[in-house]
Design an enzyme around this catalytic site. Sequence first.
Site, PDB file in Angstrom:
ATOM      1  N   TYR A  31       0.846  -1.209   0.000  1.00  0.00           N
ATOM      2  CA  TYR A  31       0.000   0.000   0.000  1.00  0.00           C
ATOM      3  C   TYR A  31       0.872   1.246   0.000  1.00  0.00           C
ATOM      4  O   TYR A  31       0.638   2.187  -0.774  1.00  0.00           O
ATOM      5  CB  TYR A  31      -0.911  -0.043   1.229  1.00  0.00           C
ATOM      6  CG  TYR A  31      -1.692   1.220   1.479  1.00  0.00           C
ATOM      7  CD1 TYR A  31      -2.724   1.614   0.618  1.00  0.00           C
ATOM      8  CD2 TYR A  31      -1.418   2.026   2.581  1.00  0.00           C
ATOM      9  CE1 TYR A  31      -3.446   2.781   0.857  1.00  0.00           C
ATOM     10  CE2 TYR A  31      -2.139   3.186   2.826  1.00  0.00           C
ATOM     11  CZ  TYR A  31      -3.153   3.555   1.958  1.00  0.00           C
ATOM     12  OH  TYR A  31      -3.860   4.703   2.202  1.00  0.00           O
ATOM     13  N   GLU A  53     -11.251   6.388   5.883  1.00  0.00           N
ATOM     14  CA  GLU A  53     -10.585   7.145   6.947  1.00  0.00           C
ATOM     15  C   GLU A  53     -11.513   7.292   8.151  1.00  0.00           C
ATOM     16  O   GLU A  53     -11.068   7.222   9.305  1.00  0.00           O
ATOM     17  CB  GLU A  53     -10.132   8.523   6.446  1.00  0.00           C
ATOM     18  CG  GLU A  53      -8.998   8.505   5.433  1.00  0.00           C
ATOM     19  CD  GLU A  53      -7.666   8.020   5.990  1.00  0.00           C
ATOM     20  OE1 GLU A  53      -7.536   7.892   7.219  1.00  0.00           O
ATOM     21  OE2 GLU A  53      -6.758   7.769   5.184  1.00  0.00           O
ATOM     22  N   TRP A  61      -4.800   1.386  10.648  1.00  0.00           N
ATOM     23  CA  TRP A  61      -5.041   1.391   9.201  1.00  0.00           C
ATOM     24  C   TRP A  61      -4.877  -0.010   8.627  1.00  0.00           C
ATOM     25  O   TRP A  61      -5.572  -0.377   7.675  1.00  0.00           O
ATOM     26  CB  TRP A  61      -4.112   2.381   8.504  1.00  0.00           C
ATOM     27  CG  TRP A  61      -4.382   2.433   7.032  1.00  0.00           C
ATOM     28  CD1 TRP A  61      -3.569   2.015   6.031  1.00  0.00           C
ATOM     29  CD2 TRP A  61      -5.582   2.901   6.392  1.00  0.00           C
ATOM     30  NE1 TRP A  61      -4.173   2.193   4.810  1.00  0.00           N
ATOM     31  CE2 TRP A  61      -5.409   2.743   4.998  1.00  0.00           C
ATOM     32  CE3 TRP A  61      -6.779   3.432   6.869  1.00  0.00           C
ATOM     33  CZ2 TRP A  61      -6.402   3.094   4.083  1.00  0.00           C
ATOM     34  CZ3 TRP A  61      -7.765   3.792   5.944  1.00  0.00           C
ATOM     35  CH2 TRP A  61      -7.564   3.620   4.568  1.00  0.00           C
TER      36      TRP A  61
END
Length: 202
Positions: A31, A53, A61
């Site tokens: 990522y 988010e 995350w």
Amino acid sequence: MAAEPDPGVVVGDDGLARPAWASADPLMRTYYDTEWGMPVRDERGMYERLSLEAFQSGLSWATILRKRPAFRAAFDDFDPEKVAAYGDDDVERLMNDAGIVRNRAKIQAAITNAGATVALREKGGLVDFVWGFQPADTPRPRTFADVPTQSEESKAMAKALRREGFSFVGPTTMYALMEAVGIVDTHLMGSHRRGTSGVWPD
């Protein structure tokens, strides 16, 4: 003698320097290497990032990234028009979907924000709206401790989005969005990804 790498970065087995958070987990590393900090200029992509988010708030995350395929399946690939039409049955469907984060307030926010995204088309659209808060300069952090968690621009963006009917768009969450979509470059100065977005040349 070889130069010491900048503090805060970890040199991987491929010889590339990354921050610690992007160095261990292969999913996070991919990522970081291919997506994080690259410009997002399409509505669906921006709405997806904004939604994820918000779901990430209070979580890691990595957790969200592992669940992203399930999120995309559950939310019609984050098509704003489809999600904006969700009703009570869809909320219950999502609350029973073990593949995503089952938080009713965040699910409701994703639906609310889909409607707000569609409505914002009359004012130029979500992408231009969000990019309108690009600052005049970007941070140049050498360590993770140097990376801001919010800015005057993210505070202003949060207020402006709330005025347009968005929710779960606090200044810290919006700063994370700005980082993720390339509006600011918070790659560490010693990282191999620094300056790769094309938005901030250094």
